[in-house]
Design an enzyme around this catalytic site. Structure first.
Site, short mmCIF file in Angstrom:
data_model
loop_
_atom_site.label_atom_id
_atom_site.label_comp_id
_atom_site.label_asym_id
_atom_site.label_seq_id
_atom_site.Cartn_x
_atom_site.Cartn_y
_atom_site.Cartn_z
N ARG A 304 37.54 43.08 47.94
CA ARG A 304 38.70 42.66 47.78
C ARG A 304 39.62 43.54 46.91
O ARG A 304 40.79 43.57 47.08
CB ARG A 304 38.45 41.17 46.85
CG ARG A 304 40.10 40.34 46.79
CD ARG A 304 39.68 39.02 46.41
NE ARG A 304 39.40 37.90 47.45
CZ ARG A 304 40.06 37.42 48.13
NH1 ARG A 304 41.53 37.59 48.15
NH2 ARG A 304 39.75 36.68 49.06
N GLU A 706 44.36 31.67 42.22
CA GLU A 706 44.46 33.14 41.70
C GLU A 706 45.54 33.91 41.63
O GLU A 706 45.78 34.71 40.59
CB GLU A 706 43.37 33.65 42.41
CG GLU A 706 41.96 33.23 42.27
CD GLU A 706 40.72 33.75 43.13
OE1 GLU A 706 41.17 33.63 44.45
OE2 GLU A 706 40.07 34.67 42.99
N1 MTE Z 1 42.04 26.58 36.97
C1 MTE Z 1 41.42 25.88 36.14
N2 MTE Z 1 42.07 24.84 35.17
N3 MTE Z 1 40.39 26.21 35.77
C2 MTE Z 1 39.65 27.02 36.52
O1 MTE Z 1 38.34 27.25 36.20
N4 MTE Z 1 39.61 28.69 38.30
C3 MTE Z 1 40.61 29.50 39.06
C4 MTE Z 1 41.76 28.86 39.74
N5 MTE Z 1 42.01 27.82 38.73
C5 MTE Z 1 40.46 27.90 37.40
C6 MTE Z 1 41.56 27.25 37.65
C7 MTE Z 1 39.88 30.38 40.17
S1 MTE Z 1 39.00 31.75 39.75
C8 MTE Z 1 39.63 29.86 41.42
S2 MTE Z 1 39.03 30.90 42.81
C9 MTE Z 1 40.45 28.62 41.85
O2 MTE Z 1 41.03 27.92 40.74
C10 MTE Z 1 39.56 27.65 42.50
O3 MTE Z 1 40.03 26.63 42.84
P1 MTE Z 1 40.77 26.32 44.18
O4 MTE Z 1 40.07 26.90 45.46
O5 MTE Z 1 40.82 24.86 44.33
O6 MTE Z 1 42.28 26.56 44.08
N1 HPA Z 2 36.61 35.49 46.86
C1 HPA Z 2 36.12 34.64 45.98
N2 HPA Z 2 34.86 34.49 45.88
C2 HPA Z 2 34.05 35.03 46.79
C3 HPA Z 2 34.71 35.92 47.91
C4 HPA Z 2 36.00 36.09 47.96
O1 HPA Z 2 36.52 36.66 48.61
N3 HPA Z 2 33.54 36.23 48.43
C5 HPA Z 2 32.56 35.60 48.13
N4 HPA Z 2 32.66 34.86 47.21
MO1 MOS Z 3 37.50 32.42 41.75
S1 MOS Z 3 37.23 34.28 40.85
O1 MOS Z 3 37.36 33.15 43.36
O2 MOS Z 3 36.12 31.74 41.38
#
Ligand code: MTE
Ligand code: HPA
Ligand code: MOS
Length: 765
Positions: A304, A706
């Site tokens: 990534r 993210e």
């Molecule tokens: N927001 C909160 N409040 N707590 C979390 O742990 N994790 C982040 C983001 N926002 C997180 C957060 C990360 S690393 C990711 S990948 C996404 O939420 C995952 O959730 P989603 O795929 O539903 O957006």
């Molecule tokens: N993003 C987050 N988590 C992951 C990914 C990615 O692209 N691939 C495997 N785990």
């Molecule tokens: Mo988020 S770093 O893809 O859990």
């Protein structure tokens, strides 16, 4: 719609692993971890610990009934150390006792003798020693070698970014209850229930169907529980099966900080070439990723980084190589942005290097090179529905960039002891797991006889609001009120073979699966309505829990419709599966279409630096962000604000320090500084770009978890630019986080040879 957990959260009623009522006979676990970063185990003595009060058992690698292996991408990670240790904090033994304090007290009585080897803690040193997780990967576009000849300006430099502690409020933990047929039920604070199930199956030598993993919610994950919730769950399960008693294993904060990996530090070399008109002609970069002792998710994080090495810019010639360096640190892992932020920081450092040498503000070069519709990424995919310029323009206008420029200039002229700086930070982040197979999800919905509905998906709620968005999907497709809808826990018996909730794709993937399930139920129910009302089905819709015919409410209400469907023996349950179409990627050629879409945005950040103390404030962050058509602006704003503050923390104050022995020095909140309310910018504006959403996003509402974190990179450059106002010519490294100590050194510290080289212009045509 508010976050559905907001009431129970504020009343302390939401339940986490630590809140689950205990089953009688529950034992408590504590993990004994390696006190050395590298070496062979000569002797492990558990005898006196076994004699301690309350101790029931102490398990080591030889007690693992299946394979002593929990590696996900590569099988290179033992559950419990066997023969040698590779980082301080590596689990060696599991102590089980009648109370938690007894388990922890016994831990101090385990003795280990290790023939220590000299640990490697630095990524470049690991590369030099040939210590790699796998061979380097290279992404290439155009021909950089030829392109240098066309450049009017070429600059080289180095950029470093540090680690980051996840600091989820709920620490890692699991509760295992032994069940019938030799199976186990696991409550785990994990983003990846299937991953926990799979790893437990392998280590315990049990088929996956004997292992049920259940997750109600997490008190934060941020990527730290995508892979690294696994060891604690597997250990708890092993303890439960070996003693026949339930086992609870919850890490204390300092154990958690010491034993788990963090965001990957990167140390990178770049070379950037520009034409006379400041368009970027070529970019070359070598990333050194500090992976830690085992692979964990590092290969995917590394990939990534490569995907995001040109951030939001169109660059025709790119040569990017990334080295996954094996060091004797805890395995570094997923962290919001998943390697993307590290890649983007290097790109921004390269642009800043060129700008400073050429005497222009970096935003001049940034703006000139923004992605446009059809621009090609270094992996072949073309930008489509590209809003890079759109966001930038909107930000410039809405936040009056011109006025801000002159305001800052005027301020700096009059202010000898405080200087201000500003930066622009455009972002472009790809949405989808880069491993194509992970882009699938499933949902299971039951309509009960009273018309209420319960559903399960593979999505894990960790505060990001995915459950709220899922409820909205049901509300919309079936016209049900919130009170009729229940989100069930995430459970491997109801949603099998799930991907972790990660890559910001949780709502898209699980939401689409749930939408499919609801649409199938709706279709079935409307068929019943059609025969009851004697109207053609295509004239019928559901609205306000009532069947409508050509826009007119009928007498047929939801409850009666459900009852009638049951009388007719119609299935009121539905399981559905979704897989993102369009995706493909060839990891041999590094070409394909790995992302469903990209998320765009631009942040303008203003910072003030106190030249006497080296302290600073991030005064303003003003953003125009592409949410698509946000289905929940309150949650999306919360995610954006949270991401920005977490990004600012990574870039400015959060400093993970290991000593040369591989010992974590910043091992508690007294030595590791995270943003508090005072670190939040006084002004934090977020404008929603007005656009048509993307059809692959849930209800056209783009993934938001993210991408906003990367606006935090803007804070680094705003502070740098403020320092530049005081010392315009002084060589200054690109080294994040920009702590107050580094700020003082940048202002008054000695000049290192390496840094002055970084600034010099080379090989002009
Ligand atoms: N927001 C909160 N409040 N707590 C979390 O742990 N994790 C982040 C983001 N926002 C997180 C957060 C990360 S690393 C990711 S990948 C996404 O939420 C995952 O959730 P989603 O795929 O539903 O957006
Ligand atoms: N993003 C987050 N988590 C992951 C990914 C990615 O692209 N691939 C495997 N785990
Ligand atoms: Mo988020 S770093 O893809 O859990």
């Amino acid at each position: 719609m508010k976050h559905i957990d907001s009431k129970t959260h504020t009343r302390g009623q939401s339940t986490y692993v630590d809140d689950i009522p205990l089953v009688e006979g529950t034992l408590f676990g504590a993990v004994f971890d390696s006190p050395s970063a590298a070496g062979s185990i000569i002797d492990l003595n558990i005898e006196s610990a076994l004699q301690m009060p309350g101790v029931v058992a102490i398990l080591t690698w030889s007690d693992v009934p299946g394979v002593n292996e929990i590696g996900n991408i590569f099988p290179d990670e033992p559950l419990l150390a066997e023969g040698s240790v590779h980082y301080m904090g590596q689990p060696v033994a599991l102590i089980l006792a009648e109370t938690e304090s007894q388990a922890r007290a016994a831990r101090a009585h385990i003795k280990i003798e290790i023939a220590e080897e000299k640990p490697i803690v630095d990524a470049r040193a690991a590369r030099a020693a040939g210590q790699l997780i796998h061979p380097p990967r290279t992404f290439q576009l155009g021909d950089t070698e030829k392109a240098w000849a066309q450049c009017a300006h070429i600059f080289e430099g180095r950029a470093e970014s540090g680690g980051q502690e996840h600091l989820y409020i709920e620490t890692q933990g699991a509760y295992a209850i032994p069940g019938e047929y030799g199976g186990v039920k696991l409550f785990s604070s994990t983003q990846g229930p299937t991953q926990v199930q799979k790893a437990t199956s392998r280590a315990l030598g049990l088929p996956m169907h004997l292992i049920e993993v259940d997750v109600a919610r997490l008190g934060g994950g941020f990527g730290g529980k995508e892979d690294q919730a696994t060891p604690w769950a597997v250990l708890a399960a092993m303890g439960a099966l070996s003693t026949g008693k339930p086992v609870k294993l919850v890490l204390h904060r300092m154990d958690d900080m010491r034993m788990t990996g963090k965001r990957h530090p990167y140390d990178s070399d770049f070379k950037i070439g520009l034409a006379k008109d400041l368009s970027i002609v070529a970019f070359q970069v070598q990333f050194h990723q500090n992976a830690g002792a085992v692979a964990d998710l590092s290969p995917a994080v590394l990939e990534r980084t490569l995907f995001h090495c040109t951030n939001s810019y169109s660059i025709p010639n790119v040569l990017a190589t990334a080295w996954p360096c094996r060091t004797n640190l805890p395995p570094n892992t997923a962290f919001r942005g998943f390697g993307g932020p590290q890649g983007m920081f290097v790109m921004e450092s390269a642009i800043s290097t060129a700008a400073e040498a050429l005497g222009v503000h970096p935003s001049v070069i940034q703006k000139k090179n923004l992605l446009q519709e059809g621009s090609q990424f270094p992996y072949g995919q073309k930008a489509s529905q590209c809003h890079a310029e759109h966001c930038w323009q909107e930000a410039e206008e809405a936040y009056q960039l011109e006025a801000l420029r002159s305001e800052i200039q005027a301020f700096n002229e009059k202010s000898p002891l405080v200087k201000k700086g500003y930066s622009l930070m455009p972002i472009c982040f790809g949405i989808s797991f880069t491993k194509t197979a992970l882009n699938q999800a499933s949902a299971l919905a039951h309509i009960y006889l009273d018309g209420s509905l319960g559903f399960s998906t593979g999505a894990v709620e960790m505060g990001q609001g995915v459950n709220t968005k899922l409820v909205q999907v049901v509300e919309k497709t079936l016209s049900l009120r919130r009170a009729k809808i229940k989100v069930e826990t995430t459970n491997t018996t109801r949603a099998a073979n799930t991907s972790p909730t990660a890559a910001s794709a949780g709502a898209d993937l699980n939401g689409k699966a749930l939408e499919k399930a609801c649409l199938a139920l709706r279709e079935r129910l409307l068929r019943v309505a059609s025969s009851l009302l004697k109207k053609p089905q295509d004239q019928l819709t559901l609205k306000n829990e009532t069947v409508y015919c050509q826009g007119q409410a009928s007498q047929l209400h939801w409850e009666d419709l459900v009852a009638a469907a049951w009388e007719r023996r119609i299935n009121l349950s539905q399981q559905s599966h979704y897989a993102t179409p369009t995706l493909h990627f060839n990891s041999e050629t590094n070409r394909g279409e790995p992302f469903a879409y990209h998320v765009y945005g631009t942040a303008i950040t203003t910072a003030s630096v106190d030249l006497v103390r080296g302290t600073y404030t991030v005064d303003k962050v003003q953003v125009v962000h592409d949410f698509g058509e946000s289905m929940n602006p309150v949650i999306d704003r919360g995610q954006t604000e949270g991401g920005i503050v977490q990004g600012i923390g990574w870039m400015t104050m959060e400093e993970v320090i290991y000593n040369e022995k591989g010992r974590l020095l910043t091992n508690a909140l007294s030595t590791y500084k995270v943003p508090d309310i005072y670190a939040v910018p006084k002004t934090l504006d977020i404008k929603f770009l007005k656009v048509e959403g993307h059809s692959l996003a849930i209800m056209k509402s783009k993934a938001v978890g993210e991408p906003p974190l990367m606006y935090g990179i803007g804070a680094y450059f705003a502070i740098r630019n403020a320092i530049r106002a005081a010392v315009p010519q002084k060589p200054m490294a690109y080294s994040a986080p920009m702590t107050p100590e580094k700020t003082l050194l940048a202002l008054y510290g000695p000049i290192h040879q390496e840094q002055s080289q970084g600034l010099s212009e080379k090989a002009i045509n």
